[in-house]
Design an enzyme around this catalytic site. Structure first.
Site, short mmCIF file in Angstrom:
data_model
loop_
_atom_site.label_atom_id
_atom_site.label_comp_id
_atom_site.label_asym_id
_atom_site.label_seq_id
_atom_site.Cartn_x
_atom_site.Cartn_y
_atom_site.Cartn_z
N ASP A 191 -13.36 -5.96 -2.08
CA ASP A 191 -12.24 -5.47 -2.14
C ASP A 191 -11.35 -6.59 -2.20
O ASP A 191 -11.97 -7.81 -1.97
CB ASP A 191 -12.50 -4.95 -0.53
CG ASP A 191 -11.37 -3.72 -0.40
OD1 ASP A 191 -11.17 -3.24 -1.57
OD2 ASP A 191 -11.78 -2.13 0.47
N LYS A 194 -15.89 7.89 -0.85
CA LYS A 194 -15.32 8.21 0.82
C LYS A 194 -13.99 8.60 0.94
O LYS A 194 -12.92 8.50 -0.48
CB LYS A 194 -14.86 7.01 1.54
CG LYS A 194 -13.44 5.78 0.41
CD LYS A 194 -13.27 4.62 1.27
CE LYS A 194 -12.07 3.82 0.76
NZ LYS A 194 -11.72 2.68 0.87
N ARG A 215 0.68 -1.40 -0.02
CA ARG A 215 -0.33 0.07 0.22
C ARG A 215 1.09 1.14 0.22
O ARG A 215 0.09 2.58 -0.50
CB ARG A 215 -0.54 -0.24 1.53
CG ARG A 215 -2.47 -1.02 1.15
CD ARG A 215 -2.79 -1.29 2.10
NE ARG A 215 -1.80 -1.83 2.97
CZ ARG A 215 -2.86 -2.44 4.41
NH1 ARG A 215 -3.87 -1.79 4.65
NH2 ARG A 215 -2.00 -3.09 5.43
N ASP A 261 -15.07 2.40 -3.03
CA ASP A 261 -14.04 3.32 -3.72
C ASP A 261 -14.18 3.65 -5.58
O ASP A 261 -14.50 2.30 -5.18
CB ASP A 261 -12.76 3.97 -3.10
CG ASP A 261 -12.43 2.89 -3.26
OD1 ASP A 261 -11.80 1.73 -4.28
OD2 ASP A 261 -11.31 2.39 -2.65
N ASP A 303 -7.92 -4.23 6.76
CA ASP A 303 -7.44 -4.24 7.72
C ASP A 303 -7.98 -3.82 8.86
O ASP A 303 -7.94 -4.47 10.05
CB ASP A 303 -5.89 -3.11 7.39
CG ASP A 303 -5.27 -3.27 8.14
OD1 ASP A 303 -5.20 -3.30 9.03
OD2 ASP A 303 -4.23 -2.06 7.60
N ARG A 324 -10.22 9.36 2.09
CA ARG A 324 -9.36 8.95 3.13
C ARG A 324 -8.17 10.63 3.61
O ARG A 324 -7.85 10.71 3.39
CB ARG A 324 -7.88 7.98 2.77
CG ARG A 324 -7.62 7.07 4.05
CD ARG A 324 -6.72 5.68 3.20
NE ARG A 324 -7.51 5.27 2.66
CZ ARG A 324 -8.64 3.81 3.23
NH1 ARG A 324 -8.08 3.72 4.69
NH2 ARG A 324 -9.28 2.87 2.94
#
Length: 330
Positions: free
Chosen positions: A228, A202, A96, A175, A232, A204
């Protein structure tokens, strides 16, 4: 598989290594542990000279220890004369961190980890659902990124066939970046006609924190299935489920490849309106409520599908035969 294949299971996911092996003789006997100062000890107890070696290590918690152990195991295999080393990394930690956030003075850690893996002697990598496809560009070695859209579509088919859904199914992208994945899953569903889609808008604000602003699409009275790549801390997922219910959804289920489930994820899930979370076995899960190391009570809402090792087994078979690996999972 050929007798020339050797499989090394590192400490993060030993069961995965056992599952992909065609015979017990393919598993390399290893000794792992830590010295008193915290350094990792790793030793091969059988020969891998001239063999096609597959090192299995999921880069999950504790991620830094697992990264280091993978590098050490690779060096051990190289020094023992392995002809080729393939890293089997079901879950790619640090993936990520693939960009600098908001022009900040931050590193691109996904690239750093990629270069560390290459420099240790890894020739190619097999993984599942890299967080972003462009992360493959951080590597100069072949990457076999097994996408899970087909298996997620099969999970949706099972929900339909087993009458788990209480309303008409609609797939939900968490998203805008996940629309392509959700569309790919929708195309592969066989137990229903054209599947409708919705998108969650959304924003972040910082890592592991997001706010849901809007739902694009009609979810009223329907069974929403969120698609998805990972879950996490589950905070964003639970907020999305709440937003869908507030917009009239009859039921919310989530399908995620990687069950990271860090922090208070299990508590969040237990207290949420989410009815069911389906994950795969790319990350081993401690499901015993009597586990002394468990920090949270396991959620009965979670279903773990033990399917990914079979895909790796078949991919290794294709690599051995010099055939296309894409046909295994697409």
């Amino acid at each position: 598989m050929s007798s020339n294949i050797a499989i090394i299971g590192c400490s993060s996911h030993t069961e995965f290594a056992k599952t992909i092996a065609s015979t017990p003789s393919q598993l390399v006997d290893v000794v792992t542990g830590t010295f008193s100062d915290g350094e990792i000890h790793f030793e091969l107890n059988s020969s891998v000279r001239g063999k096609d070696v597959y090192i299995v290590q999921s880069l999950c918690t504790p991620v830094n220890d697992h990264v280091m152990e993978l590098l050490i195991a690779t060096d051990a295999a190289r020094r023992a004369g392995a002809s080729r080393v393939t890293a089997v990394v079901p879950y790619m930690g640090y993936a990520r961190q693939d960009r600098r956030a908001n022009d900040s003075r931050s590193p691109i850690t996904a690239r750093l980890v990629a270069k560390l893996m290459e420099s240790s002697g890894i020739d190619q990598m097999i993984t599942f659902d890299l967080h972003s496809l462009q992360a493959e560009g951080f590597f100069d070695i072949p990457i076999i990124n097994i996408t899970t859209q087909r298996m997620q579509a099969r999970f949706v088919d099972e929900l339909i066939v087993n009458d788990v859904l209480s309303g008409f199914p609609i797939l939900v992208s968490p998203d805008s970046g996940g629309v392509g994945r959700t569309q790919a899953v929708a195309r592969r569903i066989t137990q229903a006609g054209p599947i409708e889609m919705a998108i969650i808008d959304k924003r972040r604000s910082k890592p592991n924190h997001a706010s849901v602003f809007n739902i694009v699409g009609d979810v009223e009275g329907k069974s929403c299935i969120i698609i998805d790549d990972m879950v996490d801390t589950a905070g964003t997922l639970c907020k999305a489920a709440n937003a869908l219910v507030e917009h009239g959804a009859k039921q919310v289920i989530a399908l995620c490849t990687h069950g990271v489930l860090s922090g208070n994820a299990l508590t969040e899930l237990n207290n949420s309106v989410l009815e069911k979370l389906i994950i795969t076995d790319t990350i081993p899960q401690k499901i015993s409520t009597n586990d002394p190391d468990a920090m949270q009570v396991w959620s009965e809402k979670i279903s773990v599908k033990h399917v990914t090792a079979r895909y790796v087994h078949d991919v290794i078979h294709q690599i051995r035969d010099g055939a296309s690996t894409h046909a295994v999972y697409d």
